[in-house]
Design a protein around this motif. Structure first.
Motif, short mmCIF file in Angstrom:
data_model
loop_
_atom_site.label_atom_id
_atom_site.label_comp_id
_atom_site.label_asym_id
_atom_site.label_seq_id
_atom_site.Cartn_x
_atom_site.Cartn_y
_atom_site.Cartn_z
N LEU A 250 0.85 -1.19 0.00
CA LEU A 250 0.00 0.00 0.00
C LEU A 250 0.88 1.24 0.00
CD1 LEU A 250 -2.94 1.15 0.32
CD2 LEU A 250 -2.49 1.17 2.80
N LEU A 251 0.68 2.14 -0.97
CA LEU A 251 1.49 3.35 -1.10
C LEU A 251 0.75 4.54 -0.50
CD1 LEU A 251 2.86 3.01 -4.75
CD2 LEU A 251 3.58 1.84 -2.65
N THR A 252 1.42 5.27 0.40
CA THR A 252 0.80 6.41 1.08
C THR A 252 1.71 7.64 1.02
OG1 THR A 252 1.77 5.78 3.22
CG2 THR A 252 -0.43 4.91 2.70
N ALA A 260 -9.36 7.84 3.74
CA ALA A 260 -8.16 7.16 3.23
C ALA A 260 -7.21 6.83 4.36
CB ALA A 260 -7.47 8.03 2.18
N ASN A 261 -7.15 7.68 5.37
CA ASN A 261 -6.38 7.39 6.57
C ASN A 261 -6.97 6.18 7.29
OD1 ASN A 261 -4.32 8.42 8.63
ND2 ASN A 261 -6.17 8.49 9.87
N GLU A 262 -8.29 6.13 7.36
CA GLU A 262 -8.97 4.99 7.97
C GLU A 262 -8.71 3.71 7.17
OE1 GLU A 262 -11.72 3.86 11.18
OE2 GLU A 262 -10.68 5.73 10.74
N CYS A 270 -4.62 -6.21 7.94
CA CYS A 270 -4.84 -7.35 7.04
C CYS A 270 -3.54 -8.12 6.81
CB CYS A 270 -5.40 -6.87 5.70
SG CYS A 270 -7.03 -6.12 5.80
N PRO A 271 -3.63 -9.42 6.57
CA PRO A 271 -2.42 -10.21 6.32
C PRO A 271 -1.81 -9.85 4.96
CG PRO A 271 -4.38 -11.53 5.95
CD PRO A 271 -4.85 -10.25 6.55
N ASN A 272 -0.49 -10.02 4.83
CA ASN A 272 0.23 -9.85 3.56
C ASN A 272 0.27 -8.41 3.07
OD1 ASN A 272 0.60 -12.71 3.39
ND2 ASN A 272 -1.46 -12.90 2.53
N VAL A 273 -0.03 -7.43 3.94
CA VAL A 273 -0.03 -6.03 3.52
C VAL A 273 1.17 -5.31 4.14
CG1 VAL A 273 -1.25 -3.83 3.57
CG2 VAL A 273 -2.53 -5.96 3.25
N THR A 274 1.92 -4.59 3.30
CA THR A 274 3.03 -3.76 3.73
C THR A 274 2.77 -2.33 3.27
OG1 THR A 274 4.57 -5.62 3.50
CG2 THR A 274 5.53 -3.42 3.63
N ILE A 275 2.99 -1.36 4.15
CA ILE A 275 2.74 0.04 3.82
C ILE A 275 4.06 0.73 3.52
CG2 ILE A 275 1.71 2.20 4.61
CD1 ILE A 275 -0.01 0.56 6.53
N VAL A 276 4.10 1.43 2.40
CA VAL A 276 5.33 2.07 1.92
C VAL A 276 5.02 3.51 1.54
CG1 VAL A 276 7.02 2.12 0.03
CG2 VAL A 276 6.42 -0.06 1.12
N GLY A 277 5.92 4.42 1.86
CA GLY A 277 5.77 5.81 1.47
C GLY A 277 5.99 6.73 2.64
N ASP A 278 5.06 7.65 2.86
CA ASP A 278 5.18 8.64 3.92
C ASP A 278 4.07 8.45 4.95
OD1 ASP A 278 6.12 10.78 5.37
OD2 ASP A 278 5.87 12.27 3.77
N HIS A 279 4.28 9.07 6.10
CA HIS A 279 3.27 9.15 7.14
C HIS A 279 2.01 9.77 6.54
CE1 HIS A 279 2.34 9.58 11.53
NE2 HIS A 279 1.62 10.61 11.13
N THR A 280 0.85 9.20 6.84
CA THR A 280 -0.40 9.75 6.29
C THR A 280 -0.74 11.09 6.96
OG1 THR A 280 -1.81 8.59 7.87
CG2 THR A 280 -1.27 7.43 5.82
N GLY A 281 -1.67 11.82 6.33
CA GLY A 281 -2.02 13.14 6.85
C GLY A 281 -2.89 13.10 8.09
N GLY A 282 -3.59 11.99 8.33
CA GLY A 282 -4.42 11.85 9.52
C GLY A 282 -5.89 12.11 9.23
N GLY A 283 -6.54 12.79 10.15
CA GLY A 283 -7.98 13.03 10.02
C GLY A 283 -8.78 11.90 10.63
N GLY A 284 -8.50 11.59 11.90
CA GLY A 284 -9.16 10.47 12.55
C GLY A 284 -10.43 10.83 13.29
N GLY A 285 -10.97 12.02 13.05
CA GLY A 285 -12.22 12.40 13.69
C GLY A 285 -13.35 12.47 12.69
N LEU A 286 -14.46 11.76 12.96
CA LEU A 286 -15.59 11.83 12.03
C LEU A 286 -16.22 13.22 12.11
CD1 LEU A 286 -17.34 8.40 12.69
CD2 LEU A 286 -15.58 8.97 11.02
#
Length: 348
Positions: A250-252, A260-262, A270-286
């Motif tokens: 997953l590219l971020t 998208a942060n969620e 999830c299994p078999n998932v690796t995250i690559v790129g930069d720290h996400t921007g956030g936005g964890g409040g509905l």
């Protein structure tokens, strides 16, 4: 972007259930935030006090961001006077809510939108449309807004730039079926600033074979800054459609925000998932909405969300591998982050 297929009623019901509950409970509380002229006068002072009170009673990140909202009131109250124009008032109110440094906090008028986009504006994009076209070429496929193709090394590539629309189950089946012969999959969500939470969940459900606890949700249940409901589990259930069983990268980047942060949070469970790129921007409040006496709209974060370890994701999510676009690769026409992802899949 047109929808070719609609999700089934059962799926739609399942995806929206936990958010509908939070929305319904919060709606009752927000009745007091629907200010009118009987509560606050429609003048600069009345609109200032109305906005301050709405945020004071319903915004959910004061303590997390170490913000003294009473001090903010004192600071900006001195700048409000009866002789100021609408433009001057909007500037003051916009700067006041800007102190929250929250991309989900906006003030809307007929002539402007107050916003804080520091979560992405202060960082390199690590994404180039020009470079991406070298990988997609001109014969890539499109399904419900997602662009995809098989790269030369037999690695699947999907670009999902938005969660604004619902994904049709048939669309996702067709995409994954087409990419099934590939050795692995690159899921690129760079510059995806969010959209519908249900769409993020529906896509993530294609990458697990079992129900996962992917996070937690709270809602405000009182006017105090710390009045929250108990944590409620967020479950990701596997889709009944085609599910991906091979490696996923997953590219971020910093422009990955909100839904998208969620989605990033779901995928890292999830299994078999690796995250690559930069720290996400956030936005964890509905976000939820209210209105000032003069008709200006205000949006704000009201329900905080947390990861599977009960840690807030408002400030974003770290990748497994921090990778930035290099100037050398840019000159050579290569996307550094895509190339890193290809090596992760082929070397393993």
């Amino acid at each position: 972007m047109k929808k070719n297929h609609q999700p089934s009623g059962n799926l739609t019901s399942r995806l929206g259930r936990r958010f509908a509950m939070a929305a319904a409970m919060l709606a009752t509380l927000l009745c007091t935030a629907c200010v009118n002229e009987e509560e606050f006068a429609n003048n600069p002072r009345g609109n200032f006090e109305a906005l301050w009170k709405i945020m004071d009673e319903h915004y959910c990140f004061f303590d997390e961001k170490n913000i003294n909202w009473n001090d903010i009131h004192q600071k900006y109250s001195l700048r409000v006077n009866d002789g100021m124009s609408n433009s001057q008032l909007f500037e003051v109110l916009g700067q006041m809510v800007g102190e929250l440094k929250d991309g989900h906090v906006n003030l809307y008028s007929a002539f402007n939108v107050a916003r804080n986009w520091s979560w992405e504006e202060n960082y390199p994009t690590n994404f180039s449309d020009t470079l991406q076209r070298k990988y997609l070429r001109t014969d890539y496929r499109i399904a419900n807004g997602m662009q995809y193709r098989i790269l030369d090394d037999n690695i699947g590539y999907i670009y999902c730039g938005s969660f604004n629309n619902e994904f049709g189950a048939g669309n996702l089946d067709e995409i994954l079926l087409y990419l099934a012969p590939c050795n692995g999959l690159i899921m690129d969500i760079r510059c995806n600033s969010g959209g519908q939470m249900t769409s993020a969940e529906e896509l993530a459900a294609r990458f697990t074979n079992e129900t996962l606890t992917v996070g937690y949700l709270q809602h405000k249940n009182g006017k105090g800054h710390n009045d929250f409901s108990p944590l409620q589990e967020q479950k990701l259930k596997p889709s009944s459609g085609i599910r991906w069983q091979k490696k996923v990268v997953l590219l971020t980047n910093r422009s990955v925000y909100s839904a998208a942060n969620e989605f990033t949070q779901y995928m890292r469970c999830c299994p078999n998932v690796t995250i690559v790129g930069d720290h996400t921007g956030g936005g964890g409040g509905l976000p939820f909405n209210s209105e000032l006496p003069n008709g200006w709209g205000v949006r704000f974060s009201a329900c905080p969300t947390y990861d599977h370890n009960k840690q807030s994701i408002e400030g974003g999510i770290d990748p497994d591998y921090f990778v930035a676009q290099t100037d050398e690769d840019m000159r050579d026409g290569k996307d550094t982050i895509i190339e890193f992802a290809r090596k992760l899949i082929t070397e393993n």
